[in-house]
Design an enzyme around this catalytic site. Structure first.
Site, PDB file in Angstrom:
ATOM      1  N   ARG A  61       0.824  -1.219   0.000  1.00 34.53           N
ATOM      2  CA  ARG A  61       0.000   0.000   0.000  1.00 34.53           C
ATOM      3  C   ARG A  61       0.850   1.257   0.000  1.00 34.53           C
ATOM      4  O   ARG A  61       0.425   2.322  -0.440  1.00 34.53           O
ATOM      5  CB  ARG A  61      -0.955  -0.036   1.205  1.00 34.53           C
ATOM      6  CG  ARG A  61      -1.749   1.221   1.391  1.00 34.53           C
ATOM      7  CD  ARG A  61      -3.026   1.047   2.212  1.00 34.53           C
ATOM      8  NE  ARG A  61      -2.903   0.204   3.372  1.00 34.53           N
ATOM      9  CZ  ARG A  61      -2.236   0.530   4.490  1.00 34.53           C
ATOM     10  NH1 ARG A  61      -1.606   1.679   4.592  1.00 34.53           N
ATOM     11  NH2 ARG A  61      -2.200  -0.310   5.498  1.00 34.53           N
ATOM     12  N   TYR A 114     -16.214  21.129 -10.603  1.00 31.99           N
ATOM     13  CA  TYR A 114     -16.773  19.817 -10.940  1.00 31.99           C
ATOM     14  C   TYR A 114     -17.840  19.456  -9.895  1.00 31.99           C
ATOM     15  O   TYR A 114     -17.601  19.595  -8.690  1.00 31.99           O
ATOM     16  CB  TYR A 114     -15.601  18.837 -10.906  1.00 31.99           C
ATOM     17  CG  TYR A 114     -15.874  17.407 -11.230  1.00 31.99           C
ATOM     18  CD1 TYR A 114     -16.343  17.032 -12.481  1.00 31.99           C
ATOM     19  CD2 TYR A 114     -15.604  16.420 -10.289  1.00 31.99           C
ATOM     20  CE1 TYR A 114     -16.549  15.686 -12.772  1.00 31.99           C
ATOM     21  CE2 TYR A 114     -15.801  15.081 -10.579  1.00 31.99           C
ATOM     22  CZ  TYR A 114     -16.279  14.732 -11.817  1.00 31.99           C
ATOM     23  OH  TYR A 114     -16.478  13.404 -12.107  1.00 31.99           O
ATOM     24  N   ASP A 186      -7.841  22.254  -9.577  1.00 28.72           N
ATOM     25  CA  ASP A 186      -8.154  21.100 -10.421  1.00 28.72           C
ATOM     26  C   ASP A 186      -7.736  21.503 -11.838  1.00 28.72           C
ATOM     27  O   ASP A 186      -8.351  22.367 -12.459  1.00 28.72           O
ATOM     28  CB  ASP A 186      -9.653  20.777 -10.336  1.00 28.72           C
ATOM     29  CG  ASP A 186     -10.018  19.506 -11.107  1.00 28.72           C
ATOM     30  OD1 ASP A 186      -9.340  19.202 -12.119  1.00 28.72           O
ATOM     31  OD2 ASP A 186     -10.990  18.830 -10.716  1.00 28.72           O
ATOM     32  N   LYS A 211      -8.654  11.141 -17.485  1.00 29.46           N
ATOM     33  CA  LYS A 211      -8.890  11.858 -18.744  1.00 29.46           C
ATOM     34  C   LYS A 211      -7.646  11.733 -19.638  1.00 29.46           C
ATOM     35  O   LYS A 211      -7.360  10.650 -20.126  1.00 29.46           O
ATOM     36  CB  LYS A 211      -9.273  13.310 -18.442  1.00 29.46           C
ATOM     37  CG  LYS A 211     -10.327  13.454 -17.323  1.00 29.46           C
ATOM     38  CD  LYS A 211     -11.693  12.960 -17.737  1.00 29.46           C
ATOM     39  CE  LYS A 211     -12.701  12.791 -16.609  1.00 29.46           C
ATOM     40  NZ  LYS A 211     -12.884  13.843 -15.637  1.00 29.46           N
TER      41      LYS A 211
HETATM   42  C1  LIG Z   1     -13.679  13.713 -14.381  1.00 29.97           C
HETATM   43  C2  LIG Z   1     -13.261  14.799 -13.486  1.00 29.97           C
HETATM   44  C3  LIG Z   1     -12.945  14.555 -12.142  1.00 29.97           C
HETATM   45  C4  LIG Z   1     -13.141  13.199 -11.505  1.00 29.97           C
HETATM   46  O1  LIG Z   1     -12.450  12.176 -12.111  1.00 29.97           O
HETATM   47  P1  LIG Z   1     -12.920  10.645 -11.948  1.00 29.97           P
HETATM   48  O2  LIG Z   1     -11.715   9.872 -12.311  1.00 29.97           O
HETATM   49  O3  LIG Z   1     -14.078  10.460 -12.860  1.00 29.97           O
HETATM   50  O4  LIG Z   1     -13.325  10.458 -10.509  1.00 29.97           O
HETATM   51  C5  LIG Z   1     -12.485  15.612 -11.386  1.00 29.97           C
HETATM   52  N1  LIG Z   1     -12.344  16.836 -11.909  1.00 29.97           N
HETATM   53  C6  LIG Z   1     -12.653  17.108 -13.190  1.00 29.97           C
HETATM   54  C7  LIG Z   1     -12.466  18.484 -13.708  1.00 29.97           C
HETATM   55  C8  LIG Z   1     -13.128  16.106 -14.010  1.00 29.97           C
HETATM   56  O5  LIG Z   1     -13.452  16.373 -15.282  1.00 29.97           O
END
Ligand SMILES: *Cc1c(COP(=O)(O)O)cnc(C)c1O
Length: 394
Positions: A61, A114, A186, A211
């Protein structure tokens, strides 16, 4: 091949880092990639080492060669003191926020964040005694007026989720530094290739690596990078929460990163071409793309970013939901689905009027978010045109 020093690595372009970073072929028997290391137990050479936890790796971990490869590559890309790997982007958001707040603190959160981030703040954070208030993404240095005696952190997301407002990051960081506040961002849309938050004085940079970094719509992963001041608390919080991501997903993200520079350039260029076409289309009321004038904060994008990625929004000249549904159902190359940043194009309708609280989203029509993939932009434009024509016939 000679080994690069950290000093030499810090002078390399991100395209080169994406290739040479996070690999240690000498330790992988000469194989180019670090394989997925599966394991919970790590054995020690003797009792003294075991009692002192003296080993390069101590427990599954707490890290393995695969996770270490990704952390080191990501830290180099971000110019960070360290990175932690989380099992999703949402977990990266919550871990980063928890690392810098305690009961009684106040958090300033951007209104265009988000939606699940908002839900975390209004749910878990509130239950644990942290108050969140939301601010206009375009507030800039005016955020100073919202700082309270117990404000501890300012959270940014730029461009904003779905609506793409680009924030004046230097102005907000200036206020935060003057007041001794932590800043988090973010940065999923840009990745450190197009915007490096830590270079702008931000303390903690979050990326939903689901992403662009993984890039193939087959992995959920979040990465949080921090400067030297913020990293120890981030690392400790990540450990205490018991977060871990399996080595296969870490490996796939490393594999995705090798081509992220190419994909981002191609998807960014394709998206801009599609966006410019749609901006002149009679069935499209407006286009929200950070690189196009008319997007709130376009001037900050032009000043601070190295380029645009492949996600933007359009507002349709549609009078009814049925017209929007006709548009979406007529598309042949754009599937409908959440998430984005993969190689394939996507379209999703959105409406954030009911949950934003510091600002009002009134785009003057029905909005759709487009993820532009690696298909030919000529084919994508033809597909959008035929679907818009079908919409107009309803
Ligand atoms: C998709 C997304 C997240 C969350 O990501 P996941 O892997 O789906 O939990 C957080 N911030 C932004 C801007 C996103 O587009």
């Amino acid at each position: 091949m000679k080994k690069l020093s950290n000093q030499e690595k810090s002078t390399l372009d991100s395209d080169t880092l994406l290739v040479v970073g996070g690999r240690n072929t000498a330790e992988s028997f000469g194989f180019v990639n670090t394989p997925p290391y599966r394991g919970s137990t790590v054995v020690y050479a003797n009792a003294a080492d075991c009692l002192a936890h003296r080993n390069r790796f101590t427990y599954g971990r707490r890290g393995n060669p695969t996770s270490e490869a990704l952390e080191s590559l990501w830290s180099e890309l971000e110019g960070a003191a360290g990175t932690v790997i989380c099992p999703s982007g949402a977990a990266a958001v919550s871990t980063a926020i928890l690392s810098c707040l305690k009961a009684g603190d106040h958090l300033l959160m951007v209104d265009s964040t988000y939606r699940p981030t908002r839900s975390f703040c209004d749910g878990v954070l509130r239950r644990y005694g942290v108050e969140t208030s939301y601010y206009d993404p375009m507030i800039g240095a005016g955020i100073a007026d919202l700082v309270r005696p117990n404000t501890r952190a300012i959270y940014l997301e730029s461009p904003g989720s779905q609506t793409f407002e680009v924030q004046d990051v230097p102005a907000i960081v200036g206020v935060a530094k003057a007041r001794g506040l932590v800043t988090l961002i973010d940065n999923t849309w840009a990745t450190p290739l197009l915007f490096r938050p830590l270079d702008f004085g931000v303390d903690i940079a979050i990326n939903a690596a689901t992403k662009y970094p993984s890039g193939h719509s087959d992995v959920l992963i979040g990465l949080v990078a921090a400067n030297a001041a913020a990293f120890p608390a981030l690392k400790a919080t990540h450990g205490d929460l018991g977060l871990y991501l399996g080595p296969d997903d870490v490996f796939l993200t490393l594999r995705g990163l090798r081509t992220m520079g190419l994909r981002l350039r191609e998807q960014g260029a394709n998206a801009l071409r599609v966006a410019k076409h749609l901006a002149g289309h009679p069935q499209v009321a407006s286009v929200r793309h950070p690189a196009l004038p008319g997007c709130p904060g376009h001037e900050f994008f032009a000043r601070d970013f190295k380029g645009a990625s492949g996600l933007f929004a359009i507002v349709l000249k549609a009078e009814s939901d049925r017209q929007v549904e006709t548009f979406l159902d007529s598309l042949k190359l754009f599937a409908m689905g959440y998430s984005w940043g993969g190689f394939e194009s996507l379209a999703v309708p959105f409406d954030c009027t009911d949950y934003r609280s510091a600002t009002r989203f009134a785009p003057g029509g029905r909005a759709v978010r487009l993820n532009i993939g690696l298909e030919s932009p000529k084919d994508l434009i033809a597909d959008l045109d035929q679907a818009l024509a079908a919409m107009a016939r309803v």
